[in-house]
Design a protein around this motif. Structure first.
Motif, PDB file in Angstrom:
ATOM      1  N   VAL A  17       0.835  -1.203   0.000  1.00  0.00           N
ATOM      2  CA  VAL A  17       0.000   0.000   0.000  1.00  0.00           C
ATOM      3  C   VAL A  17       0.873   1.257   0.000  1.00  0.00           C
ATOM      4  CG1 VAL A  17      -1.637   1.322   1.423  1.00  0.00           C
ATOM      5  CG2 VAL A  17      -2.052  -1.097   0.948  1.00  0.00           C
ATOM      6  N   GLU A  18       2.077   1.153   0.542  1.00  0.00           N
ATOM      7  CA  GLU A  18       2.985   2.313   0.535  1.00  0.00           C
ATOM      8  C   GLU A  18       3.366   2.702  -0.893  1.00  0.00           C
ATOM      9  OE1 GLU A  18       3.397   4.227   3.166  1.00  0.00           O
ATOM     10  OE2 GLU A  18       2.089   2.755   4.156  1.00  0.00           O
ATOM     11  N   VAL A  19       3.487   1.726  -1.788  1.00  0.00           N
ATOM     12  CA  VAL A  19       3.755   2.023  -3.203  1.00  0.00           C
ATOM     13  C   VAL A  19       2.555   2.766  -3.796  1.00  0.00           C
ATOM     14  CG1 VAL A  19       4.170   1.021  -5.501  1.00  0.00           C
ATOM     15  CG2 VAL A  19       5.342   0.081  -3.487  1.00  0.00           C
ATOM     16  N   VAL A  20       1.356   2.298  -3.488  1.00  0.00           N
ATOM     17  CA  VAL A  20       0.129   2.955  -3.970  1.00  0.00           C
ATOM     18  C   VAL A  20       0.128   4.411  -3.531  1.00  0.00           C
ATOM     19  CG1 VAL A  20      -2.395   3.012  -3.782  1.00  0.00           C
ATOM     20  CG2 VAL A  20      -1.213   0.808  -3.995  1.00  0.00           C
ATOM     21  N   LYS A  21       0.378   4.645  -2.276  1.00  0.00           N
ATOM     22  CA  LYS A  21       0.351   6.018  -1.743  1.00  0.00           C
ATOM     23  C   LYS A  21       1.434   6.889  -2.359  1.00  0.00           C
ATOM     24  CE  LYS A  21      -1.943   4.800   2.536  1.00  0.00           C
ATOM     25  NZ  LYS A  21      -1.843   4.663   4.001  1.00  0.00           N
ATOM     26  N   SER A  22       2.607   6.305  -2.611  1.00  0.00           N
ATOM     27  CA  SER A  22       3.698   7.119  -3.165  1.00  0.00           C
ATOM     28  C   SER A  22       3.493   7.453  -4.644  1.00  0.00           C
ATOM     29  CB  SER A  22       5.053   6.449  -2.933  1.00  0.00           C
ATOM     30  OG  SER A  22       5.182   5.300  -3.721  1.00  0.00           O
ATOM     31  N   TYR A  23       2.710   6.655  -5.371  1.00  0.00           N
ATOM     32  CA  TYR A  23       2.487   6.925  -6.796  1.00  0.00           C
ATOM     33  C   TYR A  23       1.131   7.568  -7.072  1.00  0.00           C
ATOM     34  CZ  TYR A  23       6.834   4.995  -8.358  1.00  0.00           C
ATOM     35  OH  TYR A  23       8.170   4.813  -8.593  1.00  0.00           O
ATOM     36  N   TYR A  24       0.341   7.786  -6.037  1.00  0.00           N
ATOM     37  CA  TYR A  24      -0.968   8.414  -6.224  1.00  0.00           C
ATOM     38  C   TYR A  24      -0.784   9.813  -6.796  1.00  0.00           C
ATOM     39  CZ  TYR A  24      -5.578  10.291  -5.271  1.00  0.00           C
ATOM     40  OH  TYR A  24      -6.814  10.875  -5.395  1.00  0.00           O
ATOM     41  N   GLY A  25      -1.480  10.088  -7.892  1.00  0.00           N
ATOM     42  CA  GLY A  25      -1.381  11.386  -8.551  1.00  0.00           C
ATOM     43  C   GLY A  25      -0.215  11.499  -9.509  1.00  0.00           C
ATOM     44  N   LYS A  26       0.688  10.526  -9.498  1.00  0.00           N
ATOM     45  CA  LYS A  26       1.864  10.542 -10.368  1.00  0.00           C
ATOM     46  C   LYS A  26       1.701   9.590 -11.546  1.00  0.00           C
ATOM     47  CE  LYS A  26       4.826  11.536  -6.441  1.00  0.00           C
ATOM     48  NZ  LYS A  26       5.770  10.966  -5.486  1.00  0.00           N
ATOM     49  N   ARG A  27       1.021   8.476 -11.324  1.00  0.00           N
ATOM     50  CA  ARG A  27       0.789   7.471 -12.352  1.00  0.00           C
ATOM     51  C   ARG A  27      -0.627   6.934 -12.200  1.00  0.00           C
ATOM     52  NH1 ARG A  27       5.142   9.055 -13.515  1.00  0.00           N
ATOM     53  NH2 ARG A  27       6.996   7.956 -14.198  1.00  0.00           N
ATOM     54  N   LEU A  51     -14.497  -3.473  -0.423  1.00  0.00           N
ATOM     55  CA  LEU A  51     -13.321  -3.712   0.421  1.00  0.00           C
ATOM     56  C   LEU A  51     -12.347  -2.537   0.360  1.00  0.00           C
ATOM     57  CD1 LEU A  51     -12.170  -7.427   0.020  1.00  0.00           C
ATOM     58  CD2 LEU A  51     -12.866  -6.260   2.102  1.00  0.00           C
ATOM     59  N   LEU A  52     -12.070  -2.076  -0.852  1.00  0.00           N
ATOM     60  CA  LEU A  52     -11.139  -0.958  -1.008  1.00  0.00           C
ATOM     61  C   LEU A  52     -11.685   0.309  -0.357  1.00  0.00           C
ATOM     62  CD1 LEU A  52     -10.034  -1.720  -4.665  1.00  0.00           C
ATOM     63  CD2 LEU A  52      -8.576  -1.867  -2.616  1.00  0.00           C
ATOM     64  N   GLN A  53     -12.980   0.522  -0.450  1.00  0.00           N
ATOM     65  CA  GLN A  53     -13.615   1.662   0.216  1.00  0.00           C
ATOM     66  C   GLN A  53     -13.480   1.519   1.736  1.00  0.00           C
ATOM     67  OE1 GLN A  53     -15.139   4.313  -1.515  1.00  0.00           O
ATOM     68  NE2 GLN A  53     -15.099   5.269   0.499  1.00  0.00           N
ATOM     69  N   HIS A  54     -13.711   0.320   2.230  1.00  0.00           N
ATOM     70  CA  HIS A  54     -13.663   0.036   3.670  1.00  0.00           C
ATOM     71  C   HIS A  54     -12.297   0.383   4.274  1.00  0.00           C
ATOM     72  CE1 HIS A  54     -14.618  -2.022   7.443  1.00  0.00           C
ATOM     73  NE2 HIS A  54     -13.486  -2.701   7.328  1.00  0.00           N
ATOM     74  N   VAL A  55     -11.226   0.109   3.540  1.00  0.00           N
ATOM     75  CA  VAL A  55      -9.881   0.391   4.058  1.00  0.00           C
ATOM     76  C   VAL A  55      -9.338   1.744   3.588  1.00  0.00           C
ATOM     77  CG1 VAL A  55      -9.290  -2.042   4.375  1.00  0.00           C
ATOM     78  CG2 VAL A  55      -8.722  -0.917   2.213  1.00  0.00           C
ATOM     79  N   GLY A  56     -10.171   2.526   2.898  1.00  0.00           N
ATOM     80  CA  GLY A  56      -9.778   3.868   2.494  1.00  0.00           C
ATOM     81  C   GLY A  56      -8.861   3.934   1.286  1.00  0.00           C
ATOM     82  N   LYS A  88     -10.011   3.010  -2.150  1.00  0.00           N
ATOM     83  CA  LYS A  88     -10.726   3.002  -3.428  1.00  0.00           C
ATOM     84  C   LYS A  88     -10.372   4.202  -4.312  1.00  0.00           C
ATOM     85  CE  LYS A  88     -15.332   2.825  -5.458  1.00  0.00           C
ATOM     86  NZ  LYS A  88     -15.399   4.174  -6.035  1.00  0.00           N
ATOM     87  N   ASP A  89     -10.284   5.373  -3.728  1.00  0.00           N
ATOM     88  CA  ASP A  89     -10.053   6.590  -4.517  1.00  0.00           C
ATOM     89  C   ASP A  89      -8.641   6.694  -5.103  1.00  0.00           C
ATOM     90  OD1 ASP A  89     -12.672   7.290  -4.044  1.00  0.00           O
ATOM     91  OD2 ASP A  89     -12.191   8.606  -2.361  1.00  0.00           O
ATOM     92  N   TYR A  90      -7.753   5.820  -4.703  1.00  0.00           N
ATOM     93  CA  TYR A  90      -6.400   5.825  -5.250  1.00  0.00           C
ATOM     94  C   TYR A  90      -6.353   5.235  -6.669  1.00  0.00           C
ATOM     95  CZ  TYR A  90      -4.298   6.979  -0.720  1.00  0.00           C
ATOM     96  OH  TYR A  90      -3.924   7.608   0.435  1.00  0.00           O
ATOM     97  N   PHE A  91      -7.406   4.510  -7.041  1.00  0.00           N
ATOM     98  CA  PHE A  91      -7.362   3.756  -8.291  1.00  0.00           C
ATOM     99  C   PHE A  91      -8.292   4.329  -9.352  1.00  0.00           C
ATOM    100  CE2 PHE A  91      -6.148   0.931  -4.845  1.00  0.00           C
ATOM    101  CZ  PHE A  91      -4.894   0.561  -5.293  1.00  0.00           C
TER     102      PHE A  91
END
Length: 188
Positions: free
Chosen positions: A93-103, A119-124, A126-129
Protein backbone atom coordinates in the motif's frame (compact mmCIF):
# COMPACT_ATOMS: atom_id res chain seq x y z
CA UNK A 1 11.64 2.77 -8.15
CA UNK A 2 8.80 2.19 -10.62
CA UNK A 3 9.06 5.56 -12.37
CA UNK A 4 9.72 4.06 -15.80
CA UNK A 5 6.21 2.53 -15.88
CA UNK A 6 3.22 4.48 -17.13
CA UNK A 7 0.66 2.39 -15.24
CA UNK A 8 0.69 0.38 -12.02
CA UNK A 9 -1.68 -2.56 -11.57
CA UNK A 10 -2.28 -4.30 -8.26
CA UNK A 11 -3.89 -7.60 -7.44
CA UNK A 12 -6.10 -7.18 -4.36
CA UNK A 13 -6.34 -10.33 -2.23
CA UNK A 14 -2.94 -11.19 -0.79
CA UNK A 15 -1.24 -8.24 -2.49
CA UNK A 16 -2.97 -5.04 -1.38
CA UNK A 17 -5.13 -6.56 1.33
CA UNK A 18 -4.80 -9.47 3.73
CA UNK A 19 -8.20 -11.09 3.23
CA UNK A 20 -7.14 -14.72 3.53
CA UNK A 21 -8.52 -15.38 7.02
CA UNK A 22 -11.98 -14.12 6.09
CA UNK A 23 -12.09 -16.11 2.85
CA UNK A 24 -10.89 -19.26 4.63
CA UNK A 25 -13.49 -18.87 7.38
CA UNK A 26 -16.30 -18.38 4.83
CA UNK A 27 -15.23 -21.43 2.81
CA UNK A 28 -15.01 -23.54 5.97
CA UNK A 29 -18.50 -22.53 7.06
CA UNK A 30 -20.09 -23.21 3.68
CA UNK A 31 -18.28 -26.48 3.00
CA UNK A 32 -19.03 -27.84 6.49
CA UNK A 33 -22.73 -27.91 5.53
CA UNK A 34 -21.81 -30.51 2.89
CA UNK A 35 -19.27 -32.44 5.01
CA UNK A 36 -16.42 -31.08 2.91
CA UNK A 37 -13.41 -28.98 3.75
CA UNK A 38 -10.89 -26.86 1.92
CA UNK A 39 -7.47 -28.45 1.40
CA UNK A 40 -5.41 -25.28 1.79
CA UNK A 41 -2.21 -26.76 0.37
CA UNK A 42 -3.93 -27.87 -2.84
CA UNK A 43 -6.08 -24.77 -3.23
CA UNK A 44 -3.15 -22.36 -2.88
CA UNK A 45 -2.33 -22.98 -6.54
CA UNK A 46 -5.71 -21.43 -7.39
CA UNK A 47 -5.01 -18.15 -5.60
CA UNK A 48 -6.24 -15.31 -7.77
CA UNK A 49 -9.01 -17.42 -9.29
CA UNK A 50 -12.69 -16.56 -9.00
CA UNK A 51 -14.58 -18.38 -6.23
CA UNK A 52 -16.46 -20.59 -8.69
CA UNK A 53 -13.12 -22.07 -9.85
CA UNK A 54 -12.21 -22.91 -6.26
CA UNK A 55 -15.70 -24.37 -5.75
CA UNK A 56 -15.25 -26.43 -8.90
CA UNK A 57 -11.92 -27.76 -7.60
CA UNK A 58 -13.45 -28.75 -4.24
CA UNK A 59 -16.46 -30.39 -5.92
CA UNK A 60 -14.20 -32.36 -8.26
CA UNK A 61 -11.91 -33.46 -5.43
CA UNK A 62 -14.92 -34.80 -3.51
CA UNK A 63 -16.47 -36.19 -6.70
CA UNK A 64 -19.91 -34.83 -5.87
CA UNK A 65 -22.58 -33.54 -8.21
CA UNK A 66 -22.95 -29.86 -7.31
CA UNK A 67 -23.12 -26.59 -9.18
CA UNK A 68 -19.84 -24.70 -8.57
CA UNK A 69 -21.56 -21.36 -9.22
CA UNK A 70 -24.20 -22.11 -6.58
CA UNK A 71 -21.55 -23.17 -4.06
CA UNK A 72 -19.49 -20.07 -4.81
CA UNK A 73 -22.60 -17.92 -4.35
CA UNK A 74 -23.20 -19.49 -0.93
CA UNK A 75 -19.66 -18.52 0.03
CA UNK A 76 -20.09 -15.05 -1.43
CA UNK A 77 -23.29 -14.54 0.57
CA UNK A 78 -21.37 -14.76 3.84
CA UNK A 79 -17.81 -13.75 2.97
CA UNK A 80 -18.17 -9.97 2.84
CA UNK A 81 -18.98 -9.51 6.51
CA UNK A 82 -16.22 -11.92 7.54
CA UNK A 83 -13.60 -10.28 5.36
CA UNK A 84 -14.62 -6.74 6.34
CA UNK A 85 -14.15 -7.70 9.98
CA UNK A 86 -10.66 -9.11 9.39
CA UNK A 87 -9.13 -7.25 6.41
CA UNK A 88 -5.83 -5.47 6.82
CA UNK A 89 -3.82 -3.47 4.27
CA UNK A 90 -0.48 -5.02 3.33
CA UNK A 91 2.87 -3.17 3.01
CA UNK A 92 2.58 -2.68 -0.81
CA UNK A 93 0.00 0.00 0.00
CA UNK A 94 2.98 2.31 0.54
CA UNK A 95 3.75 2.02 -3.20
CA UNK A 96 0.13 2.96 -3.97
CA UNK A 97 0.35 6.02 -1.74
CA UNK A 98 3.70 7.12 -3.17
CA UNK A 99 2.49 6.92 -6.80
CA UNK A 100 -0.97 8.41 -6.22
CA UNK A 101 -1.38 11.39 -8.55
CA UNK A 102 1.86 10.54 -10.37
CA UNK A 103 0.79 7.47 -12.35
CA UNK A 104 -2.56 5.92 -13.18
CA UNK A 105 -3.22 2.85 -11.06
CA UNK A 106 -5.73 0.01 -11.25
CA UNK A 107 -6.77 -3.07 -9.32
CA UNK A 108 -7.06 -6.36 -11.23
CA UNK A 109 -8.62 -8.99 -8.99
CA UNK A 110 -10.18 -12.43 -9.02
CA UNK A 111 -12.83 -11.08 -6.63
CA UNK A 112 -16.12 -9.77 -7.91
CA UNK A 113 -16.04 -6.10 -8.92
CA UNK A 114 -18.58 -4.84 -6.37
CA UNK A 115 -16.94 -6.76 -3.55
CA UNK A 116 -13.52 -5.33 -4.48
CA UNK A 117 -14.93 -1.80 -4.49
CA UNK A 118 -16.52 -2.27 -1.06
CA UNK A 119 -13.32 -3.71 0.42
CA UNK A 120 -11.14 -0.96 -1.01
CA UNK A 121 -13.62 1.66 0.22
CA UNK A 122 -13.66 0.04 3.67
CA UNK A 123 -9.88 0.39 4.06
CA UNK A 124 -9.78 3.87 2.49
CA UNK A 125 -8.01 2.91 -0.75
CA UNK A 126 -10.73 3.00 -3.43
CA UNK A 127 -10.05 6.59 -4.52
CA UNK A 128 -6.40 5.83 -5.25
CA UNK A 129 -7.36 3.76 -8.29
CA UNK A 130 -8.50 4.90 -11.71
CA UNK A 131 -10.00 1.48 -12.45
CA UNK A 132 -11.04 -1.74 -10.77
CA UNK A 133 -11.38 -4.90 -12.83
CA UNK A 134 -13.04 -7.86 -11.13
CA UNK A 135 -13.79 -11.44 -12.09
CA UNK A 136 -17.20 -10.43 -13.41
CA UNK A 137 -15.65 -7.85 -15.76
CA UNK A 138 -13.79 -10.37 -17.93
CA UNK A 139 -14.62 -13.64 -19.62
CA UNK A 140 -11.21 -15.26 -19.19
CA UNK A 141 -9.65 -15.10 -15.73
CA UNK A 142 -6.08 -15.32 -14.53
CA UNK A 143 -3.82 -16.92 -15.78
CA UNK A 144 -5.34 -15.44 -18.97
CA UNK A 145 -4.18 -11.83 -19.49
CA UNK A 146 -7.68 -10.32 -19.86
CA UNK A 147 -7.90 -8.79 -16.36
CA UNK A 148 -4.64 -6.89 -16.69
CA UNK A 149 -5.21 -5.94 -20.33
CA UNK A 150 -8.54 -4.37 -19.38
CA UNK A 151 -6.81 -2.50 -16.55
CA UNK A 152 -4.31 -1.04 -19.03
CA UNK A 153 -7.09 -0.13 -21.44
CA UNK A 154 -9.09 1.64 -18.72
CA UNK A 155 -5.97 3.52 -17.58
CA UNK A 156 -5.28 4.42 -21.24
CA UNK A 157 -1.72 3.07 -21.19
CA UNK A 158 -0.09 0.38 -23.30
CA UNK A 159 0.33 -3.04 -21.69
CA UNK A 160 4.11 -3.02 -22.18
CA UNK A 161 4.34 0.18 -20.11
CA UNK A 162 2.61 -1.39 -17.08
CA UNK A 163 3.90 -3.20 -14.03
CA UNK A 164 1.77 -5.67 -12.09
CA UNK A 165 2.07 -6.35 -8.36
CA UNK A 166 0.95 -9.91 -7.58
CA UNK A 167 1.22 -12.65 -4.99
CA UNK A 168 -0.13 -15.65 -6.91
CA UNK A 169 1.30 -17.82 -9.69
CA UNK A 170 -1.84 -17.41 -11.85
CA UNK A 171 -1.55 -13.64 -11.56
CA UNK A 172 2.14 -13.64 -12.41
CA UNK A 173 1.39 -15.82 -15.47
CA UNK A 174 -1.39 -13.41 -16.47
CA UNK A 175 0.97 -10.43 -16.26
CA UNK A 176 3.54 -12.18 -18.43
CA UNK A 177 0.84 -13.19 -20.94
CA UNK A 178 -0.25 -9.53 -21.06
CA UNK A 179 3.31 -8.46 -21.91
CA UNK A 180 3.73 -6.65 -18.59
CA UNK A 181 6.51 -6.71 -16.06
CA UNK A 182 5.53 -8.11 -12.67
CA UNK A 183 6.67 -7.97 -9.07
CA UNK A 184 6.04 -10.99 -6.87
CA UNK A 185 5.17 -9.20 -3.62
CA UNK A 186 5.87 -12.35 -1.60
CA UNK A 187 9.58 -11.62 -2.10
CA UNK A 188 9.64 -7.91 -1.31
Amino acid sequence: MYDRYQGLIFDMDGTLLDTEEGHRKAWSEVLAKYDMELDLEKVIALNGSPSWKIAEFVINSYQVDMDPYKLAQEKFDIVEEMVLDMVKPLPIVEVVKSYYGKRPMAVGTGSMHGFAERLLQHVGLKDYFMAIVGADDVQHHKPAPDTFLLCAQLMKVTPDSCIVFEDAPFGLQAAKAAGMDAVDVRYL
